[in-house]
Scaffold this active site. Structure first.
Site, PDB file in Angstrom:
ATOM      1  N   ASN A   1       2.301   1.565  -1.888  1.00  0.00           N
ATOM      2  CA  ASN A   1       1.445   1.111  -2.991  1.00  0.00           C
ATOM      3  C   ASN A   1       1.493   2.009  -4.221  1.00  0.00           C
ATOM      4  O   ASN A   1       1.209   1.565  -5.331  1.00  0.00           O
ATOM      5  CB  ASN A   1       0.008   0.911  -2.520  1.00  0.00           C
ATOM      6  CG  ASN A   1      -0.591   2.145  -1.893  1.00  0.00           C
ATOM      7  OD1 ASN A   1       0.116   3.085  -1.507  1.00  0.00           O
ATOM      8  ND2 ASN A   1      -1.910   2.164  -1.780  1.00  0.00           N
TER       9      ASN A   1
ATOM     10  N   GLU B 220      -3.903  11.405   4.868  1.00  0.00           N
ATOM     11  CA  GLU B 220      -4.745  10.617   3.971  1.00  0.00           C
ATOM     12  C   GLU B 220      -4.672   9.185   4.480  1.00  0.00           C
ATOM     13  O   GLU B 220      -3.658   8.505   4.338  1.00  0.00           O
ATOM     14  CB  GLU B 220      -4.236  10.725   2.530  1.00  0.00           C
ATOM     15  CG  GLU B 220      -5.251  10.240   1.507  1.00  0.00           C
ATOM     16  CD  GLU B 220      -4.872   8.917   0.910  1.00  0.00           C
ATOM     17  OE1 GLU B 220      -5.491   7.899   1.314  1.00  0.00           O
ATOM     18  OE2 GLU B 220      -3.970   8.880   0.083  1.00  0.00           O
TER      19      GLU B 220
ATOM     20  N   CYS C  11      -5.942   2.852  -1.481  1.00  0.00           N
ATOM     21  CA  CYS C  11      -6.820   3.423  -0.469  1.00  0.00           C
ATOM     22  C   CYS C  11      -8.193   3.741  -1.028  1.00  0.00           C
ATOM     23  O   CYS C  11      -9.170   3.843  -0.275  1.00  0.00           O
ATOM     24  CB  CYS C  11      -6.194   4.677   0.127  1.00  0.00           C
ATOM     25  SG  CYS C  11      -5.755   5.916  -1.109  1.00  0.00           S
TER      26      CYS C  11
ATOM     27  N   GLU D   4      -5.024  16.810  -0.897  1.00  0.00           N
ATOM     28  CA  GLU D   4      -3.883  16.827  -1.801  1.00  0.00           C
ATOM     29  C   GLU D   4      -4.414  16.967  -3.215  1.00  0.00           C
ATOM     30  O   GLU D   4      -5.444  16.411  -3.565  1.00  0.00           O
ATOM     31  CB  GLU D   4      -3.054  15.542  -1.662  1.00  0.00           C
ATOM     32  CG  GLU D   4      -2.386  15.420  -0.298  1.00  0.00           C
ATOM     33  CD  GLU D   4      -1.548  14.173  -0.145  1.00  0.00           C
ATOM     34  OE1 GLU D   4      -0.482  14.250   0.487  1.00  0.00           O
ATOM     35  OE2 GLU D   4      -1.965  13.107  -0.647  1.00  0.00           O
TER      36      GLU D   4
END
Length: 493
Positions: free
Chosen positions: A165, A268, A302, A476
């Site tokens: 994505n 993640e 997400c 991150e």
């Protein structure tokens, strides 16, 4: 609204997209000679045939990363920094080509693709700056009689598994800190969108070669069978780090594999973001934030708002305004002029969204807008708003990953927090309110790794990105992102 314009990938971009495997500084075919197709989700046309890595190719990539590891870790931090800065400048110079490629393989509108390029490049710039700032410690031991020295060193070869994505931003925010820390890498891009990753990898490879640095530092293994190429890597003791972005289900499987050699992991994973609107909110700002938080990449992020929890007194007015905002969005090919909502990534994604909306409607939810597939080629679903949705409906309890906004109501702040936290996920939460005291309480009590207040976008290269509960491990971005790729060594003097 919709547009049926189909825009091909510019030939000047297509001519420079690597379609092989990058192993040891060289692009080459798969050992099986097999390929898989990458298609434009807006038209279903084939863009490229890409080399399909085998387990043997994966191990060859790890061998190349391992061989380059010692030399790369000894490269001066300033040289690593200058490499990353050069990569950032090249990405910026080729932003138009990168954006066109993101739109072609992922479908997102060109304006969003350009924003992704800027966002991904910002990670590269940030870690170019951080490469020379790995801090340590030197002090006299509190008990006296000696000194303490704490050093950082790269954790070692890393496997980076990235999603489709955000094919540029997700690899950039893993690759940049890994290289800054002194780690060599093997990148496994998503089967549905490997082209942008390959283009970026070639930029890095070329910069490494120009500087006489080991080109085996970055290896890329696209594959149609993710498990077949990741399992042998996780079983190999030369691998020392795993970073993954994707579903919680896959993340759990990878964590089991990583346990074999007690790998450092960054995960993640999935989300189920609540979007809270209180009765004192600026509703115009809340609706604008809702469109940002929900409709970026057609809801396929997400951090997309998945549940709209609105205080009862303003629920109808907010829903009415949200319907009007969604109704003004233009559905079409991402490269077509005026498009604001592109396709979903594949037909199975449309099927899942269609089934979820239909099931919610059958259970009593009211469709205020959309709820259907547009009659056009490609993998599209109309922007959709529902209300009267049951709190236990799968549309609310599961990540939708599509352009669907279910609206629910709450009575007071305690009820809002209870509903927001009623999920095993905790990546991000959004809240719109003018009450400063409430903002502080929400920051304390919402179970999420990130909280957006009166805004629909939270991501920033200089800030730690990540979740709690089933949404992942580690961070991150920011200083924390570099920590994921180093280990600290204590020396007692």
């Amino acid at each position: 609204m919709s547009t049926d314009d189909a825009v091909p990938l510019p030939p000047t971009v297509a001519a420079h997209v690597p379609t092989g495997l990058l192993i040891g500084g060289r692009w080459r075919p798969s050992t099986s000679a097999r390929t898989f197709e990458v298609r434009d989700p807006a038209t279903t046309d084939v863009l490229f045939d890409v080399a399909d890595a085998t387990p043997q190719d994966a191990l060859a990539a790890l061998e190349a990363a391992s061989d380059a590891s010692d030399e790369w870790r000894d490269v001066a931090p300033r040289d690593r920094s200058e490499l990353l800065r050069a990569v950032f400048e090249t990405m910026t110079a080729r932003a138009g080509d990168l954006a066109a490629l993101i739109t072609a393989e992922g479908g997102k509108p060109l304006a969003e693709a350009r924003a992704e390029v800027a966002y991904g490049a910002d990670y590269v710039r940030w870690y170019a700056e951080q490469a020379v700032r790995a801090d340590g410690l030197a002090r006299r031991a509190p008990a006296g009689g000696g000194h303490q020295l704490v050093l950082t060193r790269p954790v070692g070869p890393a496997l980076l598994v990235t999603p489709w994505n955000f094919p540029l931003a997700m690899v950039a925010r893993k690759l940049a800190p890994a290289l800054a820390a002194g780690c060599s890498v093997v990148v496994k891009p998503a089967q549905l969108a490997p082209l942008t990753t390959a283009y970026l990898a070639e930029i890095v490879r070329a910069e490494l070669a120009e500087r006489g640095l080991p080109t085996g530092v970055v290896n890329v293994i696209p594959s149609s069978d993710a498990r077949a190429v990741t399992e042998p890597l996780l079983a190999d003791p030369r691998l020392r780090k795993l970073s993954f972005t994707g579903s919680t289900q896959v993340g759990v499987t990878l964590l089991r594999g990583a346990a074999q050699h007690v790998l450092r992991t960054s995960m993640e994973l999935g989300g189920n973001a609540p979007f809270l609107v209180f009765d004192d909110a600026d509703l115009d700002a809340a609706v604008a934030g809702a469109v940002q938080a929900k409709m970026r990449n057609a809801g396929q992020t997400c951090v997309a708002a998945n549940r709209f929890l609105v205080q009862r007194g303003v629920a109808e007015e907010f829903t009415r305004r949200l319907v009007a905002a969604f109704d003004g969005l233009v559905v079409g090919h991402g490269a077509a002029r005026g498009t604001s909502v592109g396709p979903l990534i594949e037909s199975a994604a449309v099927d899942r969204v269609e089934h979820a909306v239909s099931a919610a409607h059958d259970a009593g939810a009211r469709i205020r807008l959309g709820g259907e597939r547009p009659r056009r080629r490609g993998h599209f679903y109309a922007p959709t708003v529902l209300d009267r949705v049951a709190p236990d409906d799968p549309l609310v309890t599961e990540e939708v990953f599509g352009p669907v906004a279910p609206v629910l109501t709450f009575d007071d702040e305690a009820d809002a927090v209870r509903q927001a936290n009623a999920t095993p996920y905790g990546l991000v939460a959004y809240a719109f309110t003018r009450d400063v005291d409430r903002v502080l309480r929400l920051a304390e009590h919402l179970e999420a790794g990130m909280v957006g207040i009166n805004r629909g976008i939270v991501s920033d290269a200089s800030a730690p990105f990540g979740g709690v509960k089933h949404s992942g491990l580690g961070r991150e971005g920011g200083e924390a992102g570099l920590e994921e790729y180093v280990e600290r060594v204590y020396v007692a003097l």
